[in-house]
Design a protein around this motif. Structure first.
Motif, PDB file in Angstrom:
ATOM      1  N   PRO A  64       3.244  -5.098  -8.867  1.00 41.05           N
ATOM      2  CA  PRO A  64       4.633  -5.232  -8.392  1.00 41.05           C
ATOM      3  C   PRO A  64       4.732  -3.895  -7.163  1.00 41.05           C
ATOM      4  O   PRO A  64       5.670  -4.205  -6.381  1.00 41.05           O
ATOM      5  CB  PRO A  64       5.239  -4.962  -9.683  1.00 41.05           C
ATOM      6  N   LEU A  65       4.404  -2.823  -7.564  1.00 37.55           N
ATOM      7  CA  LEU A  65       4.699  -1.841  -6.354  1.00 37.55           C
ATOM      8  C   LEU A  65       4.064  -2.024  -5.091  1.00 37.55           C
ATOM      9  O   LEU A  65       4.645  -1.878  -4.000  1.00 37.55           O
ATOM     10  CB  LEU A  65       4.087  -0.364  -7.041  1.00 37.55           C
ATOM     11  N   LEU A  66       2.772  -2.526  -5.217  1.00 38.82           N
ATOM     12  CA  LEU A  66       2.244  -3.072  -3.849  1.00 38.82           C
ATOM     13  C   LEU A  66       3.055  -3.950  -3.147  1.00 38.82           C
ATOM     14  O   LEU A  66       3.338  -4.014  -2.024  1.00 38.82           O
ATOM     15  CB  LEU A  66       0.471  -3.426  -4.122  1.00 38.82           C
ATOM     16  N   SER A  67       3.716  -5.009  -3.879  1.00 35.34           N
ATOM     17  CA  SER A  67       4.252  -6.059  -3.447  1.00 35.34           C
ATOM     18  C   SER A  67       5.706  -5.436  -2.744  1.00 35.34           C
ATOM     19  O   SER A  67       6.021  -6.085  -1.900  1.00 35.34           O
ATOM     20  CB  SER A  67       4.615  -7.062  -4.525  1.00 35.34           C
ATOM     21  N   THR A  68       6.355  -4.557  -3.647  1.00 30.89           N
ATOM     22  CA  THR A  68       7.408  -3.922  -2.892  1.00 30.89           C
ATOM     23  C   THR A  68       7.171  -3.429  -1.679  1.00 30.89           C
ATOM     24  O   THR A  68       8.122  -3.407  -0.623  1.00 30.89           O
ATOM     25  CB  THR A  68       8.026  -3.047  -4.166  1.00 30.89           C
ATOM     26  N   PHE A  69       6.172  -2.602  -1.815  1.00 34.53           N
ATOM     27  CA  PHE A  69       5.929  -1.951  -0.347  1.00 34.53           C
ATOM     28  C   PHE A  69       5.517  -2.668   0.677  1.00 34.53           C
ATOM     29  O   PHE A  69       5.611  -2.269   1.741  1.00 34.53           O
ATOM     30  CB  PHE A  69       5.012  -0.610  -0.651  1.00 34.53           C
ATOM     31  N   ALA A  70       4.742  -3.946   0.338  1.00 32.79           N
ATOM     32  CA  ALA A  70       4.544  -4.740   1.301  1.00 32.79           C
ATOM     33  C   ALA A  70       5.719  -5.342   1.839  1.00 32.79           C
ATOM     34  O   ALA A  70       6.068  -5.443   3.008  1.00 32.79           O
ATOM     35  CB  ALA A  70       3.678  -5.991   0.683  1.00 32.79           C
ATOM     36  N   LYS A 402      -5.430   4.035  -2.888  1.00 35.30           N
ATOM     37  CA  LYS A 402      -5.475   4.479  -4.476  1.00 35.30           C
ATOM     38  C   LYS A 402      -6.383   3.248  -5.101  1.00 35.30           C
ATOM     39  O   LYS A 402      -7.170   3.469  -6.020  1.00 35.30           O
ATOM     40  CB  LYS A 402      -4.044   4.851  -4.753  1.00 35.30           C
ATOM     41  N   GLN A 403      -5.638   2.016  -4.951  1.00 33.15           N
ATOM     42  CA  GLN A 403      -6.041   0.987  -5.711  1.00 33.15           C
ATOM     43  C   GLN A 403      -7.500   0.717  -5.751  1.00 33.15           C
ATOM     44  O   GLN A 403      -8.134   0.213  -6.326  1.00 33.15           O
ATOM     45  CB  GLN A 403      -5.170  -0.286  -5.316  1.00 33.15           C
TER      46      GLN A 403
END
Length: 438
Positions: A64-70, A402-403
């Motif tokens: 979810p965090l990656l999607s939000t930053f995308a 990081k991922q």
């Protein structure tokens, strides 16, 4: 008589005095602060609403965090469009017209974020609404830099362009500080569950209301482009949409080189660093927001000092100091970040001292590259394109490293871009003593 005074007299009513430079500065700065409050509230609150808007990936809490930053990055990719369109409006119809449009768009986008439904309630409609909101805000903020940069520098008196330029980032930082402070206050007052359910919406509602205040303040600004108010046949020959790119290709590429290192350093240090500390060092969310707020206040105080220094010694020494300093020190600085409050605060403040060498003079340097006829569009498109490519993607790239298990590569990525800009700065002529081209 200075060019700014000529412009003011050209645009003042027959029986009115020219506007004071202080009033011009306030009109640009206050509106700009509101504009950037709306933009930055998203990044500070991403960790709270990510799970509400995006579905959880199987076994991976970073999805979810990656999607939000995308989506954060998607908003940045509307910035070149905004820089081109709003810059063209600023060059054809005046700086004030463009500034009015940008703040209206930003307020509307902020309201839409506040009203975004959850994924659990509406499914794919939730991320779709969020993407639309960020596209509108990206269009707005891309045009904001182009219009407000030209407005500020054209409003400055002789030998004060660096000082006036610095208020671009003073007001930007104040908006960011207000967003960070509001988020930190809500985190202190509400539980983690309340923040995730509804607390994250409050700052966006506040931003929509503040945009109306910014709009009212900007209505009192005086136009700095005489041609915008000139009804003569000669003035009807307005610049085309792509005239700056067509007639000034070298200058457009120069803006990209000037901006690349500055934007990656800026968004890493002022936007992504609290999240970097959380995902790489286990830093507490609330403490990260507090550190961000304190360091931003320090950063805002530095800007006028950097601007005044550039008026005395020139823009180039500050740019070289910033870029070389970051290229050499960013890797050891980011490796010093631990889970202690003092470590993050010291690292963030140290980086902001270096960063001031770019932020305090960026608006002046960019404005001094182009003539007034195409200044806003000439700055807006290449600047916003470079910010979209390197600044807007910084949080996503850092989280992706990081991922992928290579978090140590991100500081090197920042260092390389800063060194590229260092090479560009070496080739720049000193422009602080030149008259602003009309």
């Amino acid at each position: 008589m200075s060019s700014a005074e000529h412009i003011a007299k050209d645009q003042a009513p027959n029986d009115a005095r020219p506007p004071s430079r202080l009033r011009q500065l306030a009109a640009a700065s206050i509106g700009n602060a509101v504009e950037w409050y709306d933009w930055y509230a998203y990044s500070f609150l991403a960790v709270y609403f990510a799970g509400q808007v995006f579905p959880q990936g199987a076994g991976n809490s970073l999805v979810p965090l990656l999607s939000t930053f995308a989506v954060f990055a998607v908003g940045f990719f509307m910035r070149p469009v905004g820089g081109l369109l709003m810059g063209a409006i600023a060059d054809r119809r005046g700086r004030r017209t463009a500034l009015t449009l940008t703040i209206l768009l930003m307020g509307g986008g902020s309201l839409l974020v506040a009203l975004t439904p959850t994924y659990g309630a509406t499914g794919l409609l939730a991320p779709f609404v969020l993407v639309i909101a960020r596209l509108v805000q990206g269009l707005s903020v891309g045009g904001e830099f182009a219009a407000s940069t030209t407005f500020l520098v054209e409003s400055a008196g002789p030998g004060r362009r660096g000082l006036f330029s610095s208020f671009q980032y003073v007001s930007t930082t104040l908006g960011q500080l207000l967003a960070s402070g509001t988020a930190a206050l809500l985190v202190a007052l509400l539980s983690e569950r309340q923040m995730g359910q509804w607390g994250w919406r409050v700052p966006f509602l506040i931003g929509a209301l503040l945009s109306l205040l910014g709009l009212w303040i900007r209505r009192g600004a005086q136009e700095t482009l005489p041609q915008a108010l000139d009804a003569s046949p000669e003035a009807a020959d307005r610049p085309g949409l792509f005239e700056a790119l067509r007639r000034y290709p070298r200058q457009s590429l120069l803006i990209c080189g000037i901006t690349a290192g500055g934007t990656i350093a800026y968004y890493t240090w002022t936007t992504y660093l609290p999240t970097y500390a959380q995902v790489n060092a286990g830093f507490d969310k609330g403490d990260a927001l507090t550190v961000g707020t304190l360091s931003l206040a320090f950063f805002a105080l530095l800007q006028p000092l950097g601007g005044m220094l550039s008026d005395r010694i020139g823009r180039k020494p500050l740019l070289l100091g910033f870029s070389l300093g970051f290229a050499v020190l960013v890797v050891p600085l980011l490796h010093l970040v631990t889970d202690t409050f003092a470590s993050l605060l010291l690292v963030q403040c140290a980086g902001m001292v270096l960063l001031t060498g770019y932020t305090a003079v960026a608006a002046a340097v960019n404005a001094e590259v182009f003539p007034a006829r195409v200044r806003a569009a000439g700055i807006g498109f290449p600047y916003s394109l470079t910010v979209a490519l390197f600044g807007g993607t910084a949080p996503y790239v850092g989280t992706w490293f990081k991922q992928a298990g290579h978090a140590d590569l991100f500081p090197w990525y920042v260092a390389v871009l800063c060194f590229v800009s260092f090479l560009v700065y070496l080739t720049l002529p000193e422009t602080s003593r030149r008259k602003l081209e009309k």
